[in-house]
Design an enzyme around this catalytic site. Structure first.
Site, PDB file in Angstrom:
ATOM      1  CB  THR A  19      -0.948   0.041   1.220  1.00  0.00           C
ATOM      2  OG1 THR A  19      -0.183   0.289   2.405  1.00  0.00           O
ATOM      3  CG2 THR A  19      -1.730  -1.256   1.365  1.00  0.00           C
ATOM      4  CB  SER A 149       6.936   5.593  13.227  1.00  0.00           C
ATOM      5  OG  SER A 149       7.755   6.647  13.707  1.00  0.00           O
ATOM      6  CE1 TYR A 162       3.541   9.228  10.506  1.00  0.00           C
ATOM      7  CE2 TYR A 162       5.050   9.222  12.367  1.00  0.00           C
ATOM      8  CZ  TYR A 162       4.728   8.826  11.087  1.00  0.00           C
ATOM      9  OH  TYR A 162       5.588   8.007  10.393  1.00  0.00           O
ATOM     10  CB  ALA A 163       3.360  10.130  18.188  1.00  0.00           C
ATOM     11  CE  LYS A 166       3.188   5.628  10.982  1.00  0.00           C
ATOM     12  NZ  LYS A 166       2.984   4.711   9.837  1.00  0.00           N
TER      13      LYS A 166
HETATM   14  P1  NAI Z   1       5.434   8.942   1.371  1.00  0.00           P
HETATM   15  O1  NAI Z   1       4.558  10.126   1.557  1.00  0.00           O
HETATM   16  O2  NAI Z   1       6.474   8.990   0.289  1.00  0.00           O
HETATM   17  O3  NAI Z   1       4.559   7.634   1.146  1.00  0.00           O
HETATM   18  C1  NAI Z   1       3.286   7.455   1.691  1.00  0.00           C
HETATM   19  C2  NAI Z   1       2.426   6.781   0.645  1.00  0.00           C
HETATM   20  O4  NAI Z   1       1.134   6.527   1.217  1.00  0.00           O
HETATM   21  C3  NAI Z   1       2.202   7.670  -0.598  1.00  0.00           C
HETATM   22  O5  NAI Z   1       2.420   6.877  -1.744  1.00  0.00           O
HETATM   23  C4  NAI Z   1       0.735   8.068  -0.487  1.00  0.00           C
HETATM   24  O6  NAI Z   1       0.130   8.267  -1.744  1.00  0.00           O
HETATM   25  C5  NAI Z   1       0.165   6.850   0.228  1.00  0.00           C
HETATM   26  N1  NAI Z   1      -1.115   7.153   0.864  1.00  0.00           N
HETATM   27  C6  NAI Z   1      -1.425   8.165   1.692  1.00  0.00           C
HETATM   28  N2  NAI Z   1      -2.735   8.122   2.024  1.00  0.00           N
HETATM   29  C7  NAI Z   1      -3.261   7.034   1.385  1.00  0.00           C
HETATM   30  C8  NAI Z   1      -4.557   6.467   1.324  1.00  0.00           C
HETATM   31  N3  NAI Z   1      -5.597   7.010   1.972  1.00  0.00           N
HETATM   32  N4  NAI Z   1      -4.736   5.353   0.589  1.00  0.00           N
HETATM   33  C9  NAI Z   1      -3.698   4.789  -0.095  1.00  0.00           C
HETATM   34  N5  NAI Z   1      -2.443   5.289  -0.090  1.00  0.00           N
HETATM   35  C10 NAI Z   1      -2.238   6.408   0.642  1.00  0.00           C
HETATM   36  O7  NAI Z   1       6.108   8.636   2.783  1.00  0.00           O
HETATM   37  P2  NAI Z   1       7.223   7.577   3.242  1.00  0.00           P
HETATM   38  O8  NAI Z   1       8.260   8.338   3.937  1.00  0.00           O
HETATM   39  O9  NAI Z   1       7.609   6.700   2.128  1.00  0.00           O
HETATM   40  O10 NAI Z   1       6.415   6.742   4.350  1.00  0.00           O
HETATM   41  C11 NAI Z   1       5.921   5.432   4.151  1.00  0.00           C
HETATM   42  C12 NAI Z   1       5.515   4.838   5.498  1.00  0.00           C
HETATM   43  O11 NAI Z   1       6.637   4.746   6.349  1.00  0.00           O
HETATM   44  C13 NAI Z   1       4.466   5.669   6.232  1.00  0.00           C
HETATM   45  O12 NAI Z   1       3.561   4.816   6.909  1.00  0.00           O
HETATM   46  C14 NAI Z   1       5.298   6.432   7.241  1.00  0.00           C
HETATM   47  O13 NAI Z   1       4.557   6.810   8.368  1.00  0.00           O
HETATM   48  C15 NAI Z   1       6.341   5.381   7.578  1.00  0.00           C
HETATM   49  N6  NAI Z   1       7.540   5.944   8.162  1.00  0.00           N
HETATM   50  C16 NAI Z   1       8.304   6.834   7.421  1.00  0.00           C
HETATM   51  C17 NAI Z   1       9.426   7.380   8.000  1.00  0.00           C
HETATM   52  C18 NAI Z   1      10.300   8.357   7.274  1.00  0.00           C
HETATM   53  O14 NAI Z   1      11.176   8.942   7.912  1.00  0.00           O
HETATM   54  N7  NAI Z   1      10.138   8.559   5.980  1.00  0.00           N
HETATM   55  C19 NAI Z   1       9.822   7.038   9.375  1.00  0.00           C
HETATM   56  C20 NAI Z   1       8.947   6.105  10.031  1.00  0.00           C
HETATM   57  C21 NAI Z   1       7.857   5.578   9.423  1.00  0.00           C
END
Ligand code: NAI
Length: 258
Positions: A19, A149, A162-163, A166
């Site tokens: 996802t 996270s 957010y916290a 998670k």
């Molecule tokens: P990102 O913003 O690049 O990716 C998030 C993805 O989720 C995007 O493709 C977005 O379109 C999709 N999305 C959002 N709402 C949606 C919905 N309602 N239905 C379907 N898709 C949806 O962010 P990133 O950094 O790649 O994060 C990915 C995961 O990793 C997230 O859950 C984030 O909380 C977690 N995370 C990221 C960290 C970081 O430092 N980048 C650290 C810890 C956790």
């Protein structure tokens, strides 16, 4: 003879749903799983981006298909899984979609809370339970990996919903692991620290980001590929014994000195 250690990390014959596959960690993870041999169902709202990614995977010799998914809506999740299962029965789910709203506690609105908690917590729940239903109905063993996270265990200013979401994902992981173990479905969480993606690149490379980096014992931010080992471990037969666990990938940030 037993399979070699490297073979046990391979995912040939597996079908993975990712996802939020259109960007950041989800995009990287989709390429990783395809490279390890899995067929990948790329699921998110941005179907055009997903179709481009599917093309990239297919032209590199892999298997992937784009599926529209809004994780906050049960109807969308159900419809998406109906389409995915008619393509292939998922054996791996990466619950990666997530959003964040950065504002002080007192400025966070009901809409901010709903957006963050509906995506990060309700979304993980809806996707994981829907996936588990299809696995149980088809007697398919599986691995569900929830992207939590380190903020599920510690706090920082400005991202309370957010916290909180998670922290909920960690408990979703543990409760589902307990109830699904009898069906040979494993449920684990990954707790990344700060991973450089488009979501946060600007902030992490700013002066404030530099101050944050100096508080991390390893003095480094991760890149999406730093999650490769944990993802393959939890997804593959190499992690067969693991369920209900939380794998921290953060350069010792969570255990930093008080
Ligand atoms: P990102 O913003 O690049 O990716 C998030 C993805 O989720 C995007 O493709 C977005 O379109 C999709 N999305 C959002 N709402 C949606 C919905 N309602 N239905 C379907 N898709 C949806 O962010 P990133 O950094 O790649 O994060 C990915 C995961 O990793 C997230 O859950 C984030 O909380 C977690 N995370 C990221 C960290 C970081 O430092 N980048 C650290 C810890 C956790």
């Amino acid at each position: 003879m037993n399979s070699s250690p490297t073979e046990r990390f391979r995912l040939d014959g597996q079908v993975a749903v990712v996802t939020g596959a259109s960007s950041g960690i989800g995009r990287h993870c989709s390429l990783l799983l395809a490279n390890a041999g899995a067929k990948v169902a790329l699921a998110s709202r941005n179907i055009k981006e997903l179709e481009l990614l599917a093309k990239e995977i297919v032209s590199a010799g892999g298997h992937a298909k784009a599926f529209h998914l809004d994780v906050t809506q049960q109807s969308s999740v159900t419809q998406c899984f109906t389409q995915i299962t008619s393509w292939a029965q998922p054996t791996i789910v990466i619950n990666n979609a997530g959003v964040s709203v950065t504002k002080s506690l007192l400025e966070q609105t009901e809409a901010d809370w709903d957006r963050v908690v509906d995506t990060n917590l309700k979304g993980v729940w809806l996707v994981a339970t829907e996936a588990a239903r299809t696995m149980v109905a088809t007697k398919t063993a599986g691995s569900i990996i929830n992207m939590a996270s380190i903020l599920g265990e510690r706090q920082i200013n400005g991202v309370a919903p957010y916290a909180i979401s998670k922290a909920g994902v960690i408990q979703v992981t543990k409760t589902m692991a307990l109830e699904l173990a009898r069906y040979q479905i494993r449920v684990n969480a990954i707790l990344p620290g700060y991973v450089i993606t488009d979501l946060n690149r600007e902030f992490l490379q700013s002066e404030l980001g530099e101050k944050l980096r100096m508080r991390i014992p390893s003095r480094r931010f991760d890149e999406p590929h730093d999650l490769d080992g944990p993802i393959l471990l939890l997804a593959s037969a190499a992690g067969q014994g693991m369920s209900g666990s939380t794998l921290v990938v953060d350069g010792a940030h969570l255990v930093s000195s008080l």
